[in-house]
Design an enzyme around this catalytic site. Structure first.
Site, PDB file in Angstrom:
ATOM      1  N   HIS A   1      -2.047 -12.558 -11.325  1.00  0.00           N
ATOM      2  CA  HIS A   1      -3.414 -12.021 -11.362  1.00  0.00           C
ATOM      3  C   HIS A   1      -3.555 -10.897 -12.384  1.00  0.00           C
ATOM      4  CE1 HIS A   1      -2.152  -8.871  -8.302  1.00  0.00           C
ATOM      5  NE2 HIS A   1      -2.948  -8.159  -9.074  1.00  0.00           N
TER       6      HIS A   1
ATOM      7  N   SER B   1       0.015  -3.396  -9.011  1.00  0.00           N
ATOM      8  CA  SER B   1       0.105  -4.855  -9.062  1.00  0.00           C
ATOM      9  C   SER B   1       1.076  -5.316 -10.139  1.00  0.00           C
ATOM     10  CB  SER B   1      -1.271  -5.457  -9.340  1.00  0.00           C
ATOM     11  OG  SER B   1      -2.081  -5.411  -8.197  1.00  0.00           O
TER      12      SER B   1
ATOM     13  N   ASP C   1       1.738 -15.953  -6.948  1.00  0.00           N
ATOM     14  CA  ASP C   1       1.219 -14.890  -7.819  1.00  0.00           C
ATOM     15  C   ASP C   1       2.339 -14.290  -8.668  1.00  0.00           C
ATOM     16  OD1 ASP C   1      -0.499 -13.066  -8.973  1.00  0.00           O
ATOM     17  OD2 ASP C   1      -0.507 -11.700  -7.249  1.00  0.00           O
TER      18      ASP C   1
END
Length: 241
Positions: free
Chosen positions: A59, A195, A103
């Site tokens: 992402h 992230s 992911d």
């Protein structure tokens, strides 16, 4: 679903709101595999897994980006940094932006990183870590604290939670390519801007910071891409690309 995922993805947009919640400043260069993904600003973390390759979250994808290695204070040039552009950015072929499954992505560097005391690779897993294993998550994400100096790399020790606890926290949302780590009582967690960064357990990269509901909220631990399940794709891609 979008409201849950949006909270973590804010880190890729608002680069000023970056840091780990409830953690501590990492010992300088103790996480020498940690990298910053940069597109004029820090937007995600990543992990150096060989001199040529970085693992991050799918992402966090941008077709072109710059990898900053050897960083500690992200706004100060300390003389230990290496800045290397991407030659390829490759998302897992089964990544889903709907449920954030698989992911993970790989970034090939335009030139090999120079490995030294400030920059070195972290090992990929050959097996999954057991429940309750203590791991270190690191990043320049949102500390939600006026005291912590989030411009310096932050660390946090977290236990891997059981699949049952993880699934109970996020009913119907946890796949076999995800795991939870953290504290169900809240107070400590990865957050926006972390992230793509590493979850390292006993010197092995077991997780990639992926998503969650808010940051450090009760009964909503952080959710991480499960590298032991995805490492076959990682190894095959690095070998054949």
């Amino acid at each position: 679903m979008k409201s849950l995922i949006f909270v973590l993805l804010l880190g890729a947009v608002f680069a000023e709101e970056d840091k780990i919640v409830g953690g501590y400043e990492c010992t300088k260069h103790s996480q020498a595999h940690q990298v910053s993904l940069n597109s004029g600003y820090h937007f995600c973390g990543g992990s150096l897994v060989s001199k040529d390759w970085v693992v991050s979250a799918a992402h966090c994808y941008k077709s072109v980006l710059r990898v900053r290695l050897g960083e500690h204070h992200i706004r100060v040039n300390e003389g230990t940094e290496q800045y290397i552009s991407s030659s390829s950015v490759i998302r897992h072929p089964n990544y889903s932006s709907y449920n954030i499954n698989n992911d993970i992505m790989l970034i090939k560097l335009t030139k090999p990183a120079t490995l030294n005391q400030y920059v070195h690779a972290v090992a990929l897993p050959t097996e999954c870590a057991a429940d309750a294993t203590m791991c270190t998550v690191s990043g320049w994400g949102n500390t939600m604290s006026s005291v912590a100096d989030g411009d310096k790399l932050q660390c946090l020790s977290l236990p891997i939670l059981s699949h049952a606890d993880c699934a109970n926290s996020y009913p119907g949302m946890i796949t076999q390519s995800m795991f939870c780590a953290g504290y169900l009582e809240g107070g400590k967690d990865s957050c926006q801007g972390d992230s793509g960064g590493p979850v390292v357990c006993n010197g092995v990269l077991q997780g990639v910071v992926s998503w969650g509901y808010g940051c450090a909220e009760r009964d909503h631990p952080g959710v991480y891409a499960k590298v032991c399940v995805l490492s076959g794709w990682v190894r095959d891609t690095m070998a054949n690309y």
